[in-house]
Design a protein around this motif. Sequence first.
Motif, PDB file in Angstrom:
ATOM      1  N   LEU A 185       7.663   5.143  -7.069  1.00 33.20           N
ATOM      2  CA  LEU A 185       6.742   4.542  -6.548  1.00 33.20           C
ATOM      3  C   LEU A 185       6.714   3.289  -6.948  1.00 33.20           C
ATOM      4  CD1 LEU A 185       5.309   7.608  -4.092  1.00 33.20           C
ATOM      5  CD2 LEU A 185       7.656   6.366  -3.866  1.00 33.20           C
ATOM      6  N   GLU A 186       6.975   2.617  -7.899  1.00 38.87           N
ATOM      7  CA  GLU A 186       5.941   2.022  -9.054  1.00 38.87           C
ATOM      8  C   GLU A 186       6.365   0.445  -8.259  1.00 38.87           C
ATOM      9  OE1 GLU A 186       7.105   2.209 -12.236  1.00 38.87           O
ATOM     10  OE2 GLU A 186       6.027   3.382 -13.637  1.00 38.87           O
ATOM     11  N   ALA A 187       5.266  -0.416  -7.224  1.00 40.09           N
ATOM     12  CA  ALA A 187       5.751  -1.980  -6.803  1.00 40.09           C
ATOM     13  C   ALA A 187       5.614  -2.712  -7.657  1.00 40.09           C
ATOM     14  CB  ALA A 187       4.297  -2.184  -6.244  1.00 40.09           C
ATOM     15  N   LYS A 188       7.242  -2.871  -7.819  1.00 35.91           N
ATOM     16  CA  LYS A 188       7.600  -4.250  -8.880  1.00 35.91           C
ATOM     17  C   LYS A 188       7.484  -5.605  -8.784  1.00 35.91           C
ATOM     18  CE  LYS A 188      10.802  -1.356 -10.351  1.00 35.91           C
ATOM     19  NZ  LYS A 188       9.920  -0.077 -10.582  1.00 35.91           N
ATOM     20  N   SER A 189       6.476  -5.814 -10.281  1.00 35.93           N
ATOM     21  CA  SER A 189       6.117  -7.590 -10.223  1.00 35.93           C
ATOM     22  C   SER A 189       6.971  -8.566 -10.277  1.00 35.93           C
ATOM     23  CB  SER A 189       5.270  -7.605 -11.877  1.00 35.93           C
ATOM     24  OG  SER A 189       5.223  -8.234 -12.223  1.00 35.93           O
ATOM     25  N   HIS A 485       3.954  -3.905 -16.072  1.00 37.27           N
ATOM     26  CA  HIS A 485       5.050  -2.873 -14.815  1.00 37.27           C
ATOM     27  C   HIS A 485       3.810  -1.778 -14.144  1.00 37.27           C
ATOM     28  CE1 HIS A 485       8.782  -5.146 -16.049  1.00 37.27           C
ATOM     29  NE2 HIS A 485       8.116  -3.981 -17.939  1.00 37.27           N
ATOM     30  N   LYS A 486       3.426  -1.007 -15.490  1.00 40.96           N
ATOM     31  CA  LYS A 486       2.894   0.347 -14.742  1.00 40.96           C
ATOM     32  C   LYS A 486       1.325  -0.292 -14.102  1.00 40.96           C
ATOM     33  CE  LYS A 486       5.690   2.862 -16.175  1.00 40.96           C
ATOM     34  NZ  LYS A 486       6.032   3.899 -15.164  1.00 40.96           N
ATOM     35  N   VAL A 487       0.637  -1.330 -14.733  1.00 38.10           N
ATOM     36  CA  VAL A 487      -0.249  -1.641 -14.323  1.00 38.10           C
ATOM     37  C   VAL A 487      -0.031  -2.365 -13.078  1.00 38.10           C
ATOM     38  CG1 VAL A 487      -2.342  -3.684 -15.060  1.00 38.10           C
ATOM     39  CG2 VAL A 487      -1.246  -1.733 -16.958  1.00 38.10           C
ATOM     40  N   TYR A 488       0.573  -3.233 -12.957  1.00 37.90           N
ATOM     41  CA  TYR A 488       0.851  -4.179 -11.833  1.00 37.90           C
ATOM     42  C   TYR A 488       0.929  -2.988 -10.735  1.00 37.90           C
ATOM     43  CZ  TYR A 488       3.082  -7.220  -8.529  1.00 37.90           C
ATOM     44  OH  TYR A 488       2.906  -8.035  -7.354  1.00 37.90           O
ATOM     45  N   ALA A 490      -0.415  -0.171 -10.645  1.00 38.63           N
ATOM     46  CA  ALA A 490      -1.496   0.404 -10.243  1.00 38.63           C
ATOM     47  C   ALA A 490      -2.811  -0.103  -9.257  1.00 38.63           C
ATOM     48  CB  ALA A 490      -2.065   1.156 -11.196  1.00 38.63           C
ATOM     49  N   TYR A 491      -2.921  -1.498  -9.680  1.00 34.56           N
ATOM     50  CA  TYR A 491      -2.791  -2.783  -9.118  1.00 34.56           C
ATOM     51  C   TYR A 491      -2.665  -3.153  -7.796  1.00 34.56           C
ATOM     52  CZ  TYR A 491      -5.992  -4.143 -13.629  1.00 34.56           C
ATOM     53  OH  TYR A 491      -6.099  -4.237 -14.661  1.00 34.56           O
ATOM     54  N   ILE A 505      -7.900   4.208 -14.619  1.00 28.07           N
ATOM     55  CA  ILE A 505      -7.952   5.205 -15.640  1.00 28.07           C
ATOM     56  C   ILE A 505      -6.883   4.616 -16.739  1.00 28.07           C
ATOM     57  CG2 ILE A 505      -9.042   6.848 -16.796  1.00 28.07           C
ATOM     58  CD1 ILE A 505     -10.172   8.129 -13.899  1.00 28.07           C
ATOM     59  N   ALA A 506      -7.238   3.396 -17.250  1.00 30.90           N
ATOM     60  CA  ALA A 506      -5.817   3.485 -18.046  1.00 30.90           C
ATOM     61  C   ALA A 506      -6.051   3.577 -19.813  1.00 30.90           C
ATOM     62  CB  ALA A 506      -5.586   1.870 -17.955  1.00 30.90           C
ATOM     63  N   LYS A 507      -5.227   4.201 -20.235  1.00 32.63           N
ATOM     64  CA  LYS A 507      -5.129   4.686 -21.322  1.00 32.63           C
ATOM     65  C   LYS A 507      -4.227   3.208 -22.211  1.00 32.63           C
ATOM     66  CE  LYS A 507      -3.466   8.868 -24.544  1.00 32.63           C
ATOM     67  NZ  LYS A 507      -3.757  10.171 -24.252  1.00 32.63           N
ATOM     68  N   THR A 508      -5.251   2.896 -23.316  1.00 36.78           N
ATOM     69  CA  THR A 508      -4.993   2.410 -24.136  1.00 36.78           C
ATOM     70  C   THR A 508      -4.697   2.417 -25.216  1.00 36.78           C
ATOM     71  OG1 THR A 508      -6.974   1.002 -23.939  1.00 36.78           O
ATOM     72  CG2 THR A 508      -5.547   0.842 -22.732  1.00 36.78           C
TER      73      THR A 508
END
Length: 1005
Positions: A185-189, A485-488, A490-491, A505-508
């Motif tokens: 379900l991730e929206a693609k950048s 990709h994951k950050v995009y 989520a945003y 909540i992002a793990k870095t």
Amino acid sequence: MSQIISVPDIGDFDSVEIIEVLVKVGDLINKDDPIVTLESDKSSVEVPSPVTGKITELNIKIGDKVSKGSLLAKIEDELANTEPEKKIEENSSLKEEKKSKEINFKNVNTIQDVQKKITQTSSVDDIDPLETNEWIESLNSVIENDGPSRASYLLNKVVSEAYTAGLILPDTRTTPYINTIPTELEAKSPGDQNIEKKIRAYIRWNAAAMVVRANKISSELGGHIGTFASAATLYDVGMNHFWRAKNKKFGGDLIYFQGHSAPGMYARAFLEGRLSEKQLNRFRQEVDSGGLSSYPHPWLMPKFWQFPTVSMGLGPIMAIYQARFLKYLINRGLLKDEGRKIWVFLGDGETDEPESLGAISLAAREKLDNLIFVVNCNLQRLDGPVRGNGKIIQELEGSFRGAGWNVLKVIWGSYWDPLLKADKTGLLMKRMNEVVDGEYQAMKAKGGAYVREKFFGKYPELKALVSSMTDNDIWKLNRGGHDPHKVYAAYHAAMQNVGSPTVIIAKTVKGYGMGKSGESINTTHQQKKLDEQDLLYYRDRFNVPLTDEQVKNIEYYKPNENSAEIKYLKERRKQLGGFIPERSSLSQPIKAPPKDIFENFMNSTGEKEMSTTMVLVRMLTNLLRDKNVAPRLVPIIPDEARTFGMEGFFRKIGIYAHEGQKYEPEDSEQLSSYKETKSGQVLEEGITEAGAMSSWIAAATAYTNHDIEMIPVYIFYSMFGFQRVGDFAWAAGDAQARGFLIGATAGRTTLAGEGLQHQDGHSHVLASMIPNCVSYDPTFSYEMAVIFREGLRRMHEKNENVFYYITAMNENYTHPEKPEGADEGILKGMYLFREYKNKEKIKIQLMGSGTILREAIAAAKILSEEYGIGSDIWSVTSFNELRKDGMEVERRNLLNPNSKKEKSYIEKCLEKRDGPVIAVTDYVRAFSDQIRPYTEKPFYSFGTDGFGRSDTRKNLRKFFEVDKEHIVAYTLSALAKEQLLGSDSAEKAFKKYNIDKNKEFPTKL
Ligand SMILES: Cc1ncc(C[n+]2csc(CCOP(=O)(O)OP(=O)(O)O)c2C)c(N)n1
Ligand SMILES: [Mg+2]
């Protein structure tokens, strides 16, 4: 048809005075226009007309006393037709109610559009996999046939039934330790990942180089590399794809950057061409202009930074109230709804600040879907792990979910996707769940082999899962916050969310890419000096095209203007409307109200006693009749409106409530009933000074953040102001806030009964420390009026970047007429209130402020009548302002020893006057002592040093030795010391007034 206007239910009051008649016979008035103002001993309130029409008869005059039912006027209401208006109102509120009753599924599943079927992974804990499968198949069939809403509804129903049956359900505060958004379900950048990767690498490099260079100049300068290194992707994705700048067409998203990630923002601005290499070289060297400030400080970089965030915890709460204030402006019809968002970056360590999470329930309650938090969970703070023995991400998820936020966890990067897919037994997820943050941190510090052994090695199945991977492959298994990709995705999901705020909540990894010098090690935070080897490693790690020589010289890297990278970066920002951050203001000044609004306050109140708080409230009521000022006033109160006599505002201008009022208030019949409305003007904050102050800051900076000049008036117990939220006030100064802070119930002996924790004797001293805070301690109504009027003029008409702190008291007394020509002195800080001239020629310069000025006035009378001593009585409206002037003039004189000595305002006031200064206030002596150096006269100060306690005002003033008797006795003693008088008078006075010489100094009691 003629109708009677009578006094409605006014609560507990009987026989209250009419202080203003606002209509005359023949006036055409609208429904709700005020007819008269009533005033009790504590508050004033307007009586509105029930209909539109023409006044045909007036039955009262100023000074009359009225009670509930008293006839006020008659009105011919044939012009009126208020019914349709009412209907419209009813219809819209009905609609609102209906809407709010609609079932909201958002908490059931944050991913609105469930496309995938749920597949079963056989779990080691499952005692009957067949049965489990049947349940899952049923669910899948509902999703397929009736859609996700129906499926969510059924699940909810089942869960409710289970609760009703008394089943102990699993704790659902947290979800498994995996990304909230499934890969499918991730929206693609839409971005070019290759170019973005390069841009990110250059920004990383330049940010680090800037800090290292500064520390080559001097290790005093400091700076941070590790924080931005961990957050670069989080910022970059926002900058390239989401954050829309302010321009002529759009109000702009507001971004609260994590304070010590500032180097990253400078590094990007350098690539964008907004900052020069010379400026980067001046990081943290601000004394000569052109340097870059250490952290986001609008005061120091007023065209760049918008929000001071580096005092941890202030950013998050200020942003929550900012988001609420944006909705307030929209709901009040002052701004259009453009879908603007407030983005807030905070560290995981920062979430321990009570202010960070203290208002998250408000954000959910207010349905702030314009708010997006991004918590950078690099698992470390300054000294070590944030939750070595636990999991900060899970803990935060629980807190935010519990508060009603939309939570999106971004834990694992794309390299984990195939592993998670291959994890048929759920063992990998189990392992992810059981490892604590201390271990996760160690794994990133120690490399692939360590991860293989410690993470996968615990279970043979997991070891097998990665058996074909090299240690390097394992090392590359990335965290979600470093995966664009994951950050995009989520945003993107956060932007779509409706009805609740979102937290990502992002793990870095702290110090990402820094290798041995600072990747995921406990000292990462402090790392600001990379040696040559470290820098070479960093360059290689991110493929920055610099030669070894260039690296050794710590050169910045900026590709030329025609390069694909620079073109891309600029184009992205162009598409998003401009650069970020950028601070500007297009707001129009507010036309200052006419003089006559304040004119009444310049007169004596005669016999009538009132407090300066009442004066202020009356003044605000008058200002609410001024068409320019009225809509811009933002009264802010933390649950103390009744304390300050402001309950009249409830009905008059309404309390802001984004959902209107869904209930008929208990006191609906009363004139000051509790009216909540969507377009309400009062911000009734409840018991949160930090929240109220954050609202005030949002309103006080609306001129830059929303291009609309607002006039916030935050009124609070003065003891719970600067002492309680002093750091916010400091941040307000940085942010160049414009507005009024009113410290009510001020003065250590004036707020009599409340005692130690309530009695303020030092807020002015705290206020004096903020350079752009202008503060006053007025005594009389005309002083309050002159000061407030000037505040409006300076801040909201002339747009000076100052804010006003004014104390107001709750003691009722009569107010004299304004002495001729006092205005200038009132504003400068002191003016001659009265003079006692006596034959004996002994004189004192008696200074007082706030309510204690009145004790000084009474003492002067005794001194004159009983001792023949004359006084010049100075009302000192602001020791703080006097000191500012004194310091400046002294400095100029010292700088110009050859020039004619310039006189400070204090000197000018006192130069032709005789006798020592006796200064007395309801504040600690340090308050009046401030002006001691600026007069050559002997100076004696009296004040309320020590802890307060509850008693009557009289007793308290005696205790702190600021009553008229002590002033008289100490004055006589001071005159003796100055050899202007024999010592007998003082001794006699001590006896006469029963002053106990053996009593301890109040600070010891
Ligand atoms: C109120 C306040 N207390 C302490 C500090 C000092 N300080 C600056 S950064 C930091 C650690 C921050 O850790 P975290 O929030 O996890 O951010 P990270 O750098 O890890 O992203 C501390 C203690 C501060 N800036 N503000
Ligand atoms: Mg951290």
